[in-house]
Enzyme design. Structure first.
Site, short mmCIF file in Angstrom:
data_model
loop_
_atom_site.label_atom_id
_atom_site.label_comp_id
_atom_site.label_asym_id
_atom_site.label_seq_id
_atom_site.Cartn_x
_atom_site.Cartn_y
_atom_site.Cartn_z
N HIS A 67 72.64 -14.68 36.52
CA HIS A 67 71.26 -14.50 36.08
C HIS A 67 71.14 -13.13 35.43
CE1 HIS A 67 69.13 -17.48 39.05
NE2 HIS A 67 69.28 -18.02 37.85
N ASP A 79 67.59 -21.48 49.52
CA ASP A 79 67.50 -20.42 48.51
C ASP A 79 66.08 -20.17 48.04
OD1 ASP A 79 70.15 -19.70 48.51
OD2 ASP A 79 70.70 -21.01 46.84
N ARG A 98 68.59 -26.88 44.16
CA ARG A 98 67.40 -26.04 44.08
C ARG A 98 66.24 -26.70 43.32
NH1 ARG A 98 68.23 -19.80 42.92
NH2 ARG A 98 66.20 -19.90 43.98
N ARG A 107 72.81 -20.36 33.49
CA ARG A 107 71.73 -21.13 34.10
C ARG A 107 70.70 -21.57 33.05
NH1 ARG A 107 71.43 -20.35 39.70
NH2 ARG A 107 73.56 -20.19 40.50
N CYS A 118 65.74 -10.58 43.33
CA CYS A 118 65.75 -12.02 43.55
C CYS A 118 64.66 -12.45 44.53
CB CYS A 118 67.10 -12.47 44.08
SG CYS A 118 68.43 -12.49 42.85
#
Length: 297
Positions: free
Chosen positions: A176, A77, A102, A147, A270
């Protein structure tokens, strides 16, 4: 479009931007940390690279500077560069990721910025970069709920020098802030009201009474995961309602296909981290682009 309607469209001016991107050389869906990720679904790595490369080439063709960070094996990612940090006036707030899968991305992006002379602040609490910290005008819209830790908002305010407006996300599909809201120009945004709690909807309605609101269909194709340079808006080509509304407001929408990357819950924004340079003395962040260019000479 009629001549009368065309004449009524506001004139928009693009401002050259500096972006950081990460090639999806190791992209895959090997775990699931959001509702879009299905590890059993095949991923076409070559197609993902081709779609990402078209996005990068569009930025370059529009006159923007695109820099690259090397992808790291085992971090599929990392292509979603926007999550790696938030940059305001050359100052960097490094990301601290919620999920272990991540976690190593944060130090990798922080090192890239340190190596290029940027002051980097690493906060104590989880923040997932521009995924949840969106700069608009002279404020930061700050998402939380899935998040980013709300306690990171104060860290962002201190590190980046801008006031923070907290916004709570309530739909896990839009985990997000940058999946539910996009900045267009200065004090203009577009967003999906259903992604926010009642208080946050009221705040957005007060701050941005003329905002473009997305339909369910727009939001479900990640139409709000968009990048705007003041004139051009790069967004998923399937977001047809948003594209029509953007034309009406004088913007130039450019449809992109990032369907492979959407398998991991990401699209144009993103993939794109904006590196905002230090402002010339005495120039406000939302000043007219012509003023910014003149002051920078």
């Amino acid at each position: 479009m009629s001549t009368q309607n065309a004449a009524a469209r506001p004139a928009r001016t693009a401002t050259p931007r500096r972006y950081l991107m990460c090639p999806p050389r190791h992209f895959d869906v090997t775990y699931s940390i959001n509702p879009w990720m299905e590890p059993g679904k095949p991923v076409d790595a070559g197609l993902a690279m081709a779609q990402w490369d078209r996005l990068r080439n569009l930025y370059v063709g529009l006159g923007h500077r695109v820099e690259l960070i090397d992808p790291i094996p085992g971090l599929p990612d990392m292509v979603f560069a926007a999550n790696g940090a938030t940059v305001v006036d050359g100052r960097v707030l490094a990301a601290r990721f919620r999920h272990a899968e991540r976690a190593a991305e944060g130090p990798a992006y922080a090192a890239w910025f340190r190596d290029r002379g940027h002051p980097v602040h690493v906060g104590e609490f989880v923040n997932e970069g521009e995924g949840d910290l969106i700069v608009t005008g002279d404020r930061i819209l700050a998402g939380h709920g899935f998040r980013t830790d709300p306690r990171a908002h104060a860290e962002a305010e201190a590190a980046l020098g801008l006031p923070v407006v907290p916004l709570r996300l309530v739909d896990p599909r839009f985990y997000h802030l940058d999946t539910a809201l996009a900045v267009l120009d200065h004090e203009e945004i577009m967003y999906y009201p259903a992604a926010f709690d009642a208080r946050s909807r009221a705040v957005l309605a007060e701050l941005y009474p003329d905002a473009i609101t997305a339909t369910d269909a727009d939001a479900e194709v990640f139409g709000l995961n968009a990048v705007c340079d003041g004139r051009h808006v790069l967004l998923p080509e399937q977001a047809v309602h948003l594209i029509d509304r953007l034309w009406e407001r004088g913007f130039v929408p450019i449809g992109v296909d990032l369907a492979e990357l959407l398998k991991s819950g990401g699209s144009a924004k993103c993939c794109t981290l904006e590196i905002r340079p230090p402002r010339p003395a005495g120039v406000r962040r939302h000043a007219d682009p012509a003023v910014l260019r003149e002051a920078a000479r």
